[in-house]
Motif scaffolding. Structure first.
Motif, PDB file in Angstrom:
ATOM      1  N   ALA A   1      40.411  31.784  46.830  1.00 19.81           N
ATOM      2  CA  ALA A   1      41.149  32.067  45.590  1.00 19.81           C
ATOM      3  C   ALA A   1      40.165  32.490  44.493  1.00 19.81           C
ATOM      4  CB  ALA A   1      41.945  30.838  45.160  1.00 19.81           C
ATOM      5  N   ALA A   2      39.037  31.779  44.397  1.00 19.87           N
ATOM      6  CA  ALA A   2      38.032  32.146  43.388  1.00 19.87           C
ATOM      7  C   ALA A   2      37.494  33.549  43.671  1.00 19.87           C
ATOM      8  CB  ALA A   2      36.895  31.132  43.386  1.00 19.87           C
ATOM      9  N   SER A   3      37.289  33.878  44.959  1.00 14.30           N
ATOM     10  CA  SER A   3      36.769  35.201  45.317  1.00 14.30           C
ATOM     11  C   SER A   3      37.778  36.299  44.986  1.00 14.30           C
ATOM     12  CB  SER A   3      36.423  35.259  46.807  1.00 14.30           C
ATOM     13  OG  SER A   3      35.516  34.227  47.138  1.00 14.30           O
ATOM     14  N   PHE A   4      39.038  36.048  45.312  1.00 17.69           N
ATOM     15  CA  PHE A   4      40.059  37.052  44.957  1.00 17.69           C
ATOM     16  C   PHE A   4      40.171  37.172  43.439  1.00 17.69           C
ATOM     17  CE2 PHE A   4      41.733  36.389  49.365  1.00 17.69           C
ATOM     18  CZ  PHE A   4      41.585  37.704  49.771  1.00 17.69           C
ATOM     19  N   GLY A   5      39.976  36.059  42.725  1.00 17.46           N
ATOM     20  CA  GLY A   5      39.980  36.095  41.255  1.00 17.46           C
ATOM     21  C   GLY A   5      38.892  37.030  40.744  1.00 17.46           C
ATOM     22  N   GLU A   6      37.705  36.932  41.338  1.00 20.16           N
ATOM     23  CA  GLU A   6      36.605  37.810  40.944  1.00 20.16           C
ATOM     24  C   GLU A   6      36.891  39.272  41.295  1.00 20.16           C
ATOM     25  OE1 GLU A   6      35.043  36.439  38.623  1.00 20.16           O
ATOM     26  OE2 GLU A   6      33.003  36.776  39.360  1.00 20.16           O
ATOM     27  N   ILE A   7      37.494  39.486  42.469  1.00 24.64           N
ATOM     28  CA  ILE A   7      37.852  40.858  42.863  1.00 24.64           C
ATOM     29  C   ILE A   7      38.829  41.438  41.840  1.00 24.64           C
ATOM     30  CG2 ILE A   7      39.163  42.195  44.582  1.00 24.64           C
ATOM     31  CD1 ILE A   7      37.802  40.455  46.758  1.00 24.64           C
ATOM     32  N   ALA A   8      39.834  40.646  41.451  1.00 26.32           N
ATOM     33  CA  ALA A   8      40.831  41.118  40.481  1.00 26.32           C
ATOM     34  C   ALA A   8      40.168  41.402  39.123  1.00 26.32           C
ATOM     35  CB  ALA A   8      41.943  40.076  40.336  1.00 26.32           C
ATOM     36  N   ARG A   9      39.198  40.584  38.750  1.00 28.52           N
ATOM     37  CA  ARG A   9      38.526  40.768  37.450  1.00 28.52           C
ATOM     38  C   ARG A   9      37.699  42.058  37.409  1.00 28.52           C
ATOM     39  NH1 ARG A   9      33.421  40.075  35.550  1.00 28.52           N
ATOM     40  NH2 ARG A   9      32.599  39.034  37.405  1.00 28.52           N
ATOM     41  N   VAL A  10      36.930  42.326  38.476  1.00 31.27           N
ATOM     42  CA  VAL A  10      36.021  43.474  38.411  1.00 31.27           C
ATOM     43  C   VAL A  10      36.702  44.803  38.766  1.00 31.27           C
ATOM     44  CG1 VAL A  10      34.002  42.024  38.877  1.00 31.27           C
ATOM     45  CG2 VAL A  10      35.121  43.216  40.787  1.00 31.27           C
TER      46      VAL A  10
END
Ligand code: SAM
Ligand code: ZN
Ligand code: ZN
Length: 593
Positions: free
Chosen positions: A417-426
């Protein structure tokens, strides 16, 4: 100004494993880069940025080079960063070739000393290409030392784990016996003059050479990282064989050779390319390469297993071939128009990347408990003297204590979830992310899906990725685990909310089993042989559930197999529609009594 892509990539993705990009350096679950190119081209324009935050060996970067894009790669593991850098950094092929020749020239004397011998036909200088070693077992009856090579090989070419002492006739199991340091039993010698190649027992001189040098004679640095017994890949067998550090994975001779290569390669201006070639041979040069009466059994990537009979390959022969491949790789990379960078970072925290800076993501994260990457990379990381910090490693490993990186499925979900959060942010607004995934466990699928939803990415479609047709031999050598996951799915996610993921929330969450059966039946109308296999159909069912917003519960690999057996016909590993009920009774369904 980037082009607006409104439709996900819908074609099935196929990648072949033969190219130099695939072959130059191995890695766990490599993705053939040629398969990624058309997907990148669908979603981006030349010059756009393509991120892979679980980059492994950097095949998304290679695909970016091939398509004239800018690859932005990162991985938690130092081994992955080293391998991805080796693949993605442009090396001047002429300079690399010159450095490779100079390396081999500096090592020529050592090669003669360690592996030099005489040809039995023409008496000229010859080279030991490999030596086969066998463990020695102690007979529990009379303490006689029994060579596994002598006692385990059966006349029919098989290997038996039940041994009989030639002295006292006690029969005992290999696993119950005490093991002593092994002995060399066979050499393969190549003559450089008459070009003959022969396999034979060792001469007295060759036997003495095989036992030389001792660890204490080696003055160059070599890795001595402890193989701790809490590791996922540690086995009681390691304790019994006295495998306590990374150095113990090598014979004294190969350790001496590798230490010399590592040192001289590191001093070269072309050290990146030369050390990339060296890590590429480290596993083959180790005791992990198993001897087998029928054919060599390559190093198994999911274990750190050492068999009772194994090869000791000539390090310099392995290196010569690998250096040629690495120069060839440099030439191919030089012909591309893209560029890629590699950073060591956890996908859960891409602090080196700005918000909304990436045009597209293609990534292949760990699939639950499939592979323990940091353990599987143990020998590479030992030579690099730099180890994965497993705190954030996105895997499920319930047998480990939390202090050693142990994680539950819930922990895995949180990291994803944290990784997908970062993907969505960048990701830029309205951009896409393609995520490879596969699991035979429905709970892991559900976890992944919740992680995607929590990042507000919307799942728009899923297509199969066929990672090349394995040869017949390939299939036979595959473990069940590999057979299960030979078809991955590529999930296409969109960074603006409103797609399937949103629809899912309002969906009933279940699809009628009859609908799944009907979809499979429709698929079988036009499917080819591979698309009729259980692994493919399992991936198809995952896709149906994903796209219809239904729960995965009840559709594990095993449950899909049961559903198929009840409703379809299996012949030669391919499913087809059941005949009409009239004549169904006369046809025997494979796998049912
Ligand atoms: C399936 S592999 C990628 C293989 C890659 N597609 C290739 O072709 O070589 C998954 C990778 O995720 C990495 N990994 C695991 N946890 C991570 C994390 N938290 N952040 C970044 N990388 C991670 C592992 O080291 C491993 O290299
Ligand atoms: Zn005995
Ligand atoms: Zn000869």
């Amino acid at each position: 100004m980037s082009r607006r892509v409104t439709e996900p990539y819908q074609k099935e993705i196929v990648g072949a494993k033969g190219s130099i990009f695939y072959r130059a350096h191995s890695y766990h679950t490599k993705v053939p880069p040629e398969g990624i190119v058309p997907v990148i081209e669908h979603y981006t324009n030349p010059g756009d940025t393509v991120l892979d935050p679980f980059c492994g060996s950097g095949m998304t970067g290679v695909a970016s080079l091939l398509s004239g894009r800018t690859g932005v790669l990162s991985d938690l593991s130092p081994a992955a960063v080293h391998i991805a850098s080796g693949y993605n950094t442009p090396n001047n092929p002429e300079r690399l070739a010159a450095a490779a020749s100079s390396l081999m020239a500096k090592l020529a004397g050592l090669e003669r000393e360690l592996y030099g011998t005489a040809c039995s036909r023409c008496d000229s200088d010859a080279r030991i290409e490999y030596t086969v070693w066998s463990d020695t077992m102690v007979c529990p009856g009379c303490s006689h030392e029994v060579l596994f090579w002598d006692s385990a090989r059966q006349p029919d070419g098989t290997i038996s784990k039940n041994l009989v002492c030639p002295l006292c006739s006690t029969s005992f199991r290999k696993g119950d016996a005490k093991i002593l340091p092994g002995a060399p039993v066979l050499v393969s010698v190549a003559c450089t003059s008459c070009r003959s190649r022969e396999q034979r027992p060792l001469t007295t001189v060759e036997t003495a050479m095989a036992h030389y040098p001792h660890r204490t004679d080696i003055t160059d640095w070599y890795p001595t990282a402890p193989l701790e017994d809490w590791r996922e890949m540690w086995r009681g067998q390691h304790g019994k064989l006295g495998i306590a550090t990374s150095a113990d994975f090598f014979t004294g001779r190969n350790l001496r050779a590798l230490a010399a290569v590592w040192k001289i390669a590191g001093e070269s201006p072309e050290s990146l390319g030369l050390r990339f070639a060296t890590t590429a041979i480290v596993n083959r040069a180790s005791r992990r390469y198993q001897w087998n009466p029928k054919r060599p059994t390559n190093v198994l990537s999911g274990t750190l297993y050492i068999a009772s009979m194994n090869y000791e390959f000539n390090v310099f022969s392995l290196l010569r071939r690998k250096l040629t491949a690495v120069v060839q790789l440099a030439t191919k990379v030089g012909e591309t128009s893209g560029q890629s960078s590699v950073t060591q970072a956890s996908a859960t925290n891409l602090k080196h990347l700005q918000d909304r800076s990436i045009d597209y993501v293609f990534t292949d994260p760990p699939f639950g408990a499939n592979i323990y990457y940091s353990d599987a990379s143990f020998l590479w990381e030992s030579w690099l003297d730099d180890f994965t910090d497993t705190t954030n490693e996105a895997i499920v490993s319930t047998s480990l204590a939390a202090a050693h990186g142990g994680k539950s499925l819930a922990d895995y979900e949180q990291l994803m979830a944290a990784s997908f959060g970062e993907i969505a942010r960048v990701l830029k607004r309205d951009a896409w992310a393609s995520v490879m995934f596969h699991s035979s466990d429905d709970a892991v699928w559900s976890s992944l899906e919740r992680a995607i939803e929590s990042a507000d990415l919307s799942l728009e479609s899923a297509v199969a990725f066929d990672k090349s047709q394995p040869s017949f031999k390939g299939v036979k050598q595959m473990t069940n685990q590999e057979k299960v996951s030979s078809f991955d799915l590529v999930l296409h996610l969109h960074s603006s909310a409103g797609g399937v993921a949103k629809r899912r929330k309002s969906a009933v969450g279940k699809v009628a089993e009859s609908d799944v059966i009907e979809a499979i039946a429709n698929h079988l109308e036009s499917a080819n042989q591979r698309q009729r296999s259980t692994p493919y159909i399992h991936s198809l069912v995952m896709r149906i559930l994903l796209e219809r917003g239904a729960t995965f519960a009840g559709y594990s690999y095993g449950e899909v197999e049961v559903l198929l057996t009840k409703n379809f016909l299996l012949e030669k590993s391919a499913w087809s529609r059941n005949p009409t009920p009239d004549n169904a009774s006369s046809i025997k369904i494979e796998g049912t009594p």
